[in-house]
Structure formats: C-alpha cells, structure tokens
Design a protein around this motif. Structure first.
Motif, PDB file in Angstrom:
ATOM      1  N   TRP A   1      -1.088   6.539  -1.818  1.00  0.00           N
ATOM      2  CA  TRP A   1       0.369   6.673  -1.926  1.00  0.00           C
ATOM      3  C   TRP A   1       0.843   6.914  -3.352  1.00  0.00           C
ATOM      4  O   TRP A   1       0.309   6.325  -4.292  1.00  0.00           O
ATOM      5  CB  TRP A   1       1.072   5.410  -1.409  1.00  0.00           C
TER       6      TRP A   1
ATOM      7  N   PRO B   1      -5.995   6.166   2.923  1.00  0.00           N
ATOM      8  CA  PRO B   1      -4.609   6.542   2.622  1.00  0.00           C
ATOM      9  C   PRO B   1      -4.281   6.287   1.150  1.00  0.00           C
ATOM     10  O   PRO B   1      -4.698   5.268   0.595  1.00  0.00           O
ATOM     11  CB  PRO B   1      -3.788   5.623   3.535  1.00  0.00           C
TER      12      PRO B   1
ATOM     13  N   GLU C   1       2.885   9.440   1.139  1.00  0.00           N
ATOM     14  CA  GLU C   1       1.436   9.508   1.345  1.00  0.00           C
ATOM     15  C   GLU C   1       0.911  10.853   0.852  1.00  0.00           C
ATOM     16  O   GLU C   1       1.501  11.897   1.131  1.00  0.00           O
ATOM     17  CB  GLU C   1       1.082   9.286   2.824  1.00  0.00           C
TER      18      GLU C   1
END
Ligand SMILES: [Zn+2]
Ligand SMILES: [Zn+2]
Length: 471
Positions: free
Chosen positions: A40, A38, A86
């Motif tokens: 961000w 992930p 995200e």
C-alpha cells in the motif's frame, strides 16, 4: 504509544512539522505460500496538503543475488485526509525466502518535484521493506486458529499516531497467516458511543475481524492502565491518558467497573510496558500490579506485546506469580501495531525525533486457540499458545511441538510444573527434528505449561494446564 508516526503535531513548535502530507509505503512482513503480497501507498493529511504522485519505482533483491526492477505510474492527485492505495507491481513469484524491497515515490507538491524513499518522514533515514516469503504454511495444530489480539486501526487517529484501515488489516492478516484479528482501538480515540458503533459497523462486514477496545482505566493507585476487551457491544469510556484532557488525567472508571461495563472477557494489556517519565507524569500512566490482576475479574495477561524485552520478562514473572497462587490467567500475545505492517515507526521524542525498529509488527506475535465455531473470545478459550514461529501445545496428556524450515530447528523445549511457591523445570530431550510429541504426566502438581525456542530465535509458550482436583 505506538504507531505510524504523525508529523503534523505542530504546537508549540515541532522540528518534525512539514507542509506535506505523510507519504509512506507498507506491506506485510511475511507471506504464506501461494498468497499475494499486498502493498500500500498511504497518504495522511493530503486534505490539508494535496499532493500529486507521479510514480512509484524500485527493486526487489534477495541474498541469492536475484533482483526484480519495477516502475508503476500513478499520475494522480491525492487530497483525502487518510488514504490507502493498493499498488500493483511485479513481485517475486515462486521464489521463497527473504526479499528486500527498496521503493521510491516521485511526487509534486507546492510546484516542486520531489523523490523520497519508502517515506517522507523528516530526520528518519529510509529503510527497505523486508518481506519473508515463507516456504511452508505456518505450523499449527489442525482445527486451531491463529490471531492478532492487539492492534490499532484508522480509528486510532489523533495528532501523534494512526493505524491502518480495517480492510487493509484484514487483507494483510490473510497473507500473513492469521485466521482472525481483534481490533482494539483506544477508548480515548474512539471518544464516544457514536464513533465506536461506526467502527463496529465498518468491521461487521469483514470476515474474521472482531471489533474491540483498548480501555484506559484506573489501577489500585488510580493510575491509567490499558485493558483489552474483545467484541463488546457498547463503548466503555476511558479518557484519562488520552492527552486531550490535560487538566484531568484521572481514570474514568476503575478496572473492575470497566470490565463489568464491557460485558465481555477482558485482558490486561502490556502490564509492565516501558514508558517515558513524561508519560507517567503528564498522562498518569501506570503498571498492572499483582493486586490489580487478582482482585479484578481479569481473564488473562497480554505480556508479550510485540517483542521480548524487559516488559515481557517482568510480565511473565507476574503471570507466574498469579498462576502459583491459583489464578488461572491466560497468556496473550499481541503486537500493539498501529499500521506497522512491515516495521514500526513511532515518535521517539515528542516534536523532535522519530524512530524505526521491529518491535510492534502487525501479526508477528500470534495467539493460537482451538476453533469451536464461535467468534474468537466470545467464550474463554480452554487452551491456547502464543508464538512468533513454532507451534507448541499441550493436549490430552501430550506436549506437541512443530516448527518449519522458515522458523528453524528447536534449541530447547522446556516443561514448567507449578509446585508450592515455585516452578520445577524439566528440559526435554530433543534432536534435529522439526516435530516432537512427548507423553507427559499431568496431575502431580498444580499446573503444567511449556516453552520452546528455535535456532532462529523464534519462541512459543503454552497456557498453564491446571490439574483436575483430586477426588
Ligand atoms: Zn496500550
Ligand atoms: Zn495498543
């Protein structure tokens, strides 16, 4: 002290002040096999300085010369005080090892078009993200849980530092290989029972996340020291070194009163933290002493606070002194990350300069405990080890050590036996293997503990296993 750096602290005058929100990109420092990476885009104070972000683009590269370019249109206005977006772009798949991610943000502010690399922090040269896609799962004994025991969330949100949203920490934890995290925001940032309960409610819905507090309280010299509490029901006040009450930097509660009020097991945070003279003078910050650790109901010491510097070795020495005197304190490893999923950015000199290094990265140092089915630290772990790589644990008269290709072969495995006034050191015989099991005798000394190091500089140490009293 440690944080995503904030650049809107203006008073009285700051070289770092910008009429822009903070914009930066962050991603975990390591990814376990088969798990997502992930990433961000973070904006802070866009409510005061709205920004239109056009796109994010960049390139992945590894040492084998492979590369992946990507371009991700964003095309929207950001105007929230704090936001994590995200980003979904191409990532290395089925290709393990260390990758470097160079990433650029194209944005419009005050009718001007701008591009920054990784972040828009003033006077801080951009650094690529470095992400290790692990070849193997983290080495860990079956039925044990790895956790982060010291980190800050977005509830640590003051004029100089801020953390990541609890849900962001939870998602990162999964990819990094953590089974649980204890969020320990500062008592002086949580401010009140109301804000503490708001944090608890937000975290209650997140599996594997324990809400706690880093309580500022008074040591025997009436200086502010930090105390980690996990899972406390109610807020414990501690505003002494928060910097908001400059006319009174006295601790609100002495250590023992803070422990009693928390109603949970408490641990001394970073007992020998290196600090600026200004922190000692203006915030009345101090260190934990032997007296503070042994005359209060402390359950353990977090002397591994992100990296092994002077404070680690001084903290460990203090811990050993306590062990030899029969105080069964647990060692704890945490990172004190404020966000800082990939590297650590912080204020170097207030109002003047920022710094960037690898000292406090979320999930890098892990505390590994046996899974008893209970919420971590709702009971005191009977055994544990702390590590930034290999597994090392003593169980039923055996010492076990495991590493993987990701963390390297063992350089040393050492047993320490607590005897009258000192520890006796025993080097174990090792070869090229990544896995060792030694039968060891327990009982001829006060306690037994072990440490190991790998050729990649990764380290682990066990708790002290005390010998049963002779009948
Ligand atoms: Zn602290
Ligand atoms: Zn902290």
């Amino acid at each position: 002290m440690l944080n995503y750096a904030e650049t809107h602290f203006k008073f009285p005058v700051s070289r770092l002040y910008r009429k822009e929100p903070v914009i930066l990109i962050d991603a975990p420092f390591q990814i376990c096999p088969g798990l997502p990476c992930p990433t961000w885009l973070i904006t802070r104070k866009a409510n005061r300085f709205p920004v239109y972000i056009n796109e994010v683009y960049g390139e992945w590269k590894n040492a084998k010369g492979q590369s992946i370019s990507f371009k991700l249109p964003i095309e929207k206005q950001f105007d929230k005080s704090f936001h994590f977006e995200e980003l979904d772009f191409e990532k290395p798949e089925n290709c393990t090892g260390i990758w470097m991610l160079k990433i650029f943000i194209k944005y419009e502010i005050n009718k001007k078009s701008k591009i920054c690399e990784r972040w828009n922090y003033p006077f801080l040269p951009p650094e690529p993200l470095i992400i290790n896609f692990l070849k193997e799962p983290l080495p860990k004994p079956k039925g044990w849980l790895a956790g982060e025991t010291h980190c800050h969330s977005s509830y640590t949100l003051d004029s100089v530092e801020f953390g990541a949203a609890p849900a962001v920490l939870q998602k990162t934890a999964k990819s990094v290989g953590l089974d649980f995290i204890c969020i320990t925001d500062h008592s002086y940032d949580l401010i009140s029972e109301k804000k503490f309960q708001k944090m608890k409610n937000e975290i209650a819905g997140l599996d594997g996340v324990v809400a706690g507090e880093e309580i500022s309280c008074g040591n025997s010299k009436n200086e502010n020291v930090h105390l980690l509490a996990f899972g406390n029901e109610n807020y414990v006040e501690g505003h002494g070194d928060g910097g908001r009450r400059w006319w009174n930097t006295d601790p609100d509660l002495p250590i023992q009163k803070a422990i009693e009020k928390s109603g949970v097991f408490c641990f001394a945070a970073h007992p020998k933290l290196q600090m600026l003279f200004a922190e000692k003078l203006l915030l009345k910050r101090g260190h934990w002493s032997y007296k503070d650790l042994t005359e209060n109901k402390i359950s353990g010491i977090e002397f591994w606070n992100g990296f092994r510097g002077k404070d680690f070795y001084e903290g460990r020495e203090l811990w050993i002194k306590c062990l030899l005197a029969g105080h069964k304190l647990l060692p704890l490893g945490g990172n004190d990350a404020h966000g800082d999923l990939n590297s650590y950015t912080a204020v170097k000199q207030p109002l003047w300069s920022l710094k960037h290094n690898n000292e406090h990265i979320f999930g890098q140092v892990r505390t590994v405990i046996p899974d008893t089915g209970k919420i971590p630290f709702s009971e005191l772990p009977e055994n544990l080890y702390i590590t930034d790589g290999p597994a090392l644990w003593i169980e039923k008269g055996s010492l076990h050590a495991r590493s993987t290709e990701d963390f390297g072969k063992f350089l040393s495995i050492t047993i320490f036996r607590g005897e009258e006034g000192a520890e006796k050191i025993e080097q174990m015989k090792i070869d090229d293997s990544l896995s060792f099991d030694f039968e060891i005798t327990l009982g001829n000394n006060l306690y037994t503990r072990a440490e190991c190091e790998t050729c990649m500089g990764k380290f682990a140490m066990t708790a002290a296993i005390y010998s049963p009293p002779v009948a």
